[in-house]
Motif scaffolding. Sequence first.
Motif, mmCIF file in Angstrom:
data_model
loop_
_atom_site.group_PDB
_atom_site.id
_atom_site.type_symbol
_atom_site.label_atom_id
_atom_site.label_comp_id
_atom_site.label_asym_id
_atom_site.label_seq_id
_atom_site.Cartn_x
_atom_site.Cartn_y
_atom_site.Cartn_z
ATOM 1 N N GLU A 142 38.946 55.121 36.974
ATOM 2 C CA GLU A 142 37.558 54.668 36.868
ATOM 3 C C GLU A 142 37.406 53.578 35.814
ATOM 4 N N ARG A 143 38.128 53.708 34.701
ATOM 5 C CA ARG A 143 38.035 52.685 33.655
ATOM 6 C C ARG A 143 38.668 51.379 34.134
ATOM 7 N N LEU A 144 39.766 51.471 34.879
ATOM 8 C CA LEU A 144 40.376 50.254 35.420
ATOM 9 C C LEU A 144 39.445 49.597 36.434
ATOM 10 N N ARG A 145 38.815 50.420 37.280
ATOM 11 C CA ARG A 145 37.862 49.885 38.255
ATOM 12 C C ARG A 145 36.684 49.227 37.552
ATOM 13 N N ALA A 146 36.209 49.855 36.476
ATOM 14 C CA ALA A 146 35.088 49.283 35.722
ATOM 15 C C ALA A 146 35.465 47.944 35.114
ATOM 16 N N ARG A 147 36.720 47.825 34.658
ATOM 17 C CA ARG A 147 37.159 46.553 34.081
ATOM 18 C C ARG A 147 37.119 45.443 35.136
ATOM 19 N N ALA A 148 37.563 45.753 36.353
ATOM 20 C CA ALA A 148 37.509 44.759 37.422
ATOM 21 C C ALA A 148 36.069 44.449 37.811
ATOM 22 N N ASP A 149 35.234 45.475 37.897
ATOM 23 C CA ASP A 149 33.834 45.268 38.274
ATOM 24 C C ASP A 149 33.087 44.421 37.245
ATOM 25 N N ALA A 150 33.568 44.445 36.002
ATOM 26 C CA ALA A 150 32.949 43.642 34.943
ATOM 27 C C ALA A 150 33.472 42.210 34.927
ATOM 28 N N GLY A 151 34.361 41.885 35.867
ATOM 29 C CA GLY A 151 34.843 40.510 35.983
ATOM 30 C C GLY A 151 36.276 40.286 35.583
ATOM 31 N N GLY A 152 36.958 41.336 35.118
ATOM 32 C CA GLY A 152 38.364 41.194 34.764
ATOM 33 C C GLY A 152 39.258 41.344 35.981
ATOM 34 N N GLY A 153 40.528 41.042 35.794
ATOM 35 C CA GLY A 153 41.522 41.268 36.833
ATOM 36 C C GLY A 153 42.422 42.410 36.427
ATOM 37 N N VAL A 154 42.808 43.262 37.394
ATOM 38 C CA VAL A 154 43.647 44.426 37.106
ATOM 39 C C VAL A 154 44.764 44.498 38.134
ATOM 40 N N LEU A 155 45.993 44.669 37.648
ATOM 41 C CA LEU A 155 47.140 44.983 38.498
ATOM 42 C C LEU A 155 47.682 46.314 38.034
ATOM 43 N N VAL A 156 47.719 47.308 38.925
ATOM 44 C CA VAL A 156 48.132 48.651 38.545
ATOM 45 C C VAL A 156 49.129 49.195 39.562
ATOM 46 N N SER A 157 50.237 49.727 39.089
ATOM 47 C CA SER A 157 51.202 50.348 39.990
ATOM 48 C C SER A 157 50.861 51.824 40.139
ATOM 49 N N LEU A 158 50.891 52.289 41.392
ATOM 50 C CA LEU A 158 50.505 53.666 41.703
ATOM 51 C C LEU A 158 51.431 54.244 42.760
ATOM 52 N N HIS A 159 51.695 55.558 42.630
ATOM 53 C CA HIS A 159 52.436 56.271 43.668
ATOM 54 C C HIS A 159 51.502 57.002 44.625
#
Length: 255
Positions: free
Chosen positions: A175-192
């Motif tokens: 949720e915090r990563l999603r919020a960062r993107a929604d605020a205009g940032g870019g996020v790259l996250v590796s997930l299994h």
Amino acid sequence: MSALLELDGVVARMGAATVLGGICLSVRAGELVALCGPNGAGKSSAIRAALGLTPLHSGAARLGGEDVHRLSERERGARAAYLPQERHIAWNLPAIEVAALGAPFLSGAEALERARAALDEVGAAHLADRGVAEMSGGERARVLLARALVVQAPLLLADEPIAGLDPDAQILVLERLRARADAGGGVLVSLHDLTLAARIADRVVVLDAGRVVADAAPVEALSPAVMRSTFKLDGVWVEAPGGPLLAARRLSSQG
């Protein structure tokens, strides 16, 4: 507008082994991109290549449109925050001091103020004065996420940030990563976890043996064909109230 992150035909080798075989991917402002693939697919290598931490055999890695290898460490730090897999912290520092390490170029008071706000954002304000060696793995993960948020860079790269966490902590981190993107940032996250990737990401990039095999909207990138060939799963997506849910089983030996 140029991408915050670009990997353009990146080839990287570890000894005689090719760990990245000419991959291309990008992350733009306001976008969360999930990097998925089996163990050894090259996810960590791709993230490290984007940060200039993996030597390139060929191709280019750019942050904010500039070659990462031409940027100073301070310039890289201003453009990208990094949350690595490794959660070991050598010294038993209070959480607020660990989080403040994300802002090394600020004054002490300003860095601590930003650290306190980041700890509060990840639900860890009550841990501010506790030593990180005295914390559970989930608590330490929150502190390290706070440190990455303190950087306030336009791009955040997180390498398997929810590995080993309980469901509540996993959801909080995403949720915090999603919020960062929604605020205009870019996020790259590796997930299994493919279900969580499909629910949280704008795009999913699937790696297999160091190559990009899909780059599209989540359910399209994680199609039944890709799940069979890359993840060895027989799976379908089911619409659920919280978002798409993966119903899957391992392929039989004859599959």
